[in-house]
Design a protein around this motif. Structure first.
Motif, PDB file in Angstrom:
ATOM      1  N   ARG A 173      -1.459   2.441   9.363  1.00 32.38           N
ATOM      2  CA  ARG A 173      -1.609   1.085   9.917  1.00 32.38           C
ATOM      3  C   ARG A 173      -0.597   0.826  11.032  1.00 32.38           C
ATOM      4  O   ARG A 173      -0.919   0.178  12.027  1.00 32.38           O
ATOM      5  CB  ARG A 173      -1.459   0.049   8.809  1.00 32.38           C
ATOM      6  CG  ARG A 173      -2.638   0.016   7.869  1.00 32.38           C
ATOM      7  CD  ARG A 173      -2.529  -1.118   6.896  1.00 32.38           C
ATOM      8  NE  ARG A 173      -3.617  -1.088   5.927  1.00 32.38           N
ATOM      9  CZ  ARG A 173      -3.797  -2.015   5.014  1.00 32.38           C
ATOM     10  NH1 ARG A 173      -2.963  -3.039   4.924  1.00 32.38           N
ATOM     11  NH2 ARG A 173      -4.798  -1.924   4.157  1.00 32.38           N
TER      12      ARG A 173
ATOM     13  N   VAL B  17       0.862  -1.190   0.000  1.00 30.32           N
ATOM     14  CA  VAL B  17       0.000   0.000   0.000  1.00 30.32           C
ATOM     15  C   VAL B  17       0.893   1.233   0.000  1.00 30.32           C
ATOM     16  O   VAL B  17       2.114   1.126   0.104  1.00 30.32           O
ATOM     17  CB  VAL B  17      -0.952   0.012   1.232  1.00 30.32           C
ATOM     18  CG1 VAL B  17      -1.973  -1.103   1.143  1.00 30.32           C
ATOM     19  CG2 VAL B  17      -0.184  -0.079   2.519  1.00 30.32           C
TER      20      VAL B  17
ATOM     21  N   GLU C  47      -0.604   5.102   3.998  1.00 27.04           N
ATOM     22  CA  GLU C  47      -1.425   4.006   4.528  1.00 27.04           C
ATOM     23  C   GLU C  47      -0.594   3.102   5.442  1.00 27.04           C
ATOM     24  O   GLU C  47      -1.063   2.648   6.477  1.00 27.04           O
ATOM     25  CB  GLU C  47      -2.029   3.188   3.384  1.00 27.04           C
ATOM     26  CG  GLU C  47      -2.917   2.045   3.835  1.00 27.04           C
ATOM     27  CD  GLU C  47      -4.193   2.493   4.529  1.00 27.04           C
ATOM     28  OE1 GLU C  47      -4.742   1.697   5.317  1.00 27.04           O
ATOM     29  OE2 GLU C  47      -4.636   3.635   4.306  1.00 27.04           O
TER      30      GLU C  47
END
Length: 131
Positions: free
Chosen positions: A70, A62, A66
């Protein structure tokens, strides 16, 4: 009672005390080695957790933003499980710091080739016979 007798008694008491303490220590070591209970797990610091979540996030396919989001969420979740109070801004900073450290370590490991480097020759066994 003379001073000599008194020092002899004190010496005997001190030696007996040392022997008793040594026996207790040996007994504790023996029973601790026979114990089936697992040793307590190492408590991880926020910095260590951040390094792990950044490494895990690096494997994701990703975007960088992102991955960071995360990693921050994973750090917050793990800190909550370990009962470590941490704010989101601190988690973001810890993740960024771990990322920067990983990047620096990677740059240290990657060798930079020097354009002026020349190959080193090897001495062959034939040189000894030429003389």
């Amino acid at each position: 009672m003379t001073v000599t007798q008194l020092t002899d008694y004190v010496l005997i008491v001190v030696l007996a005390l040392v022997a008793i303490c040594q026996g207790i220590s040996t007994g504790i070591d023996f029973f601790a080695s026979k114990s089936k209970k697992p040793l307590p797990k190492e408590v991880m610091t926020i910095d260590q957790i951040a390094k792990f979540v950044v490494s895990e996030a690096a494997t994701l396919d990703v975007s960088g933003a992102e991955k960071k989001a995360r990693a921050v969420q994973a750090l917050l979740d793990q800190a909550k499980k370990e009962n470590k109070p941490i704010t989101e801004s601190v988690a973001k900073g810890a993740v960024q710091h771990a990322y920067d450290q990983a990047k620096q370590e990677k740059e240290k490991v990657t060798p930079v080739e020097d354009e002026t480097a020349k190959p080193i020759g090897f001495v062959s066994g034939d040189d000894q016979n030429e003389g």
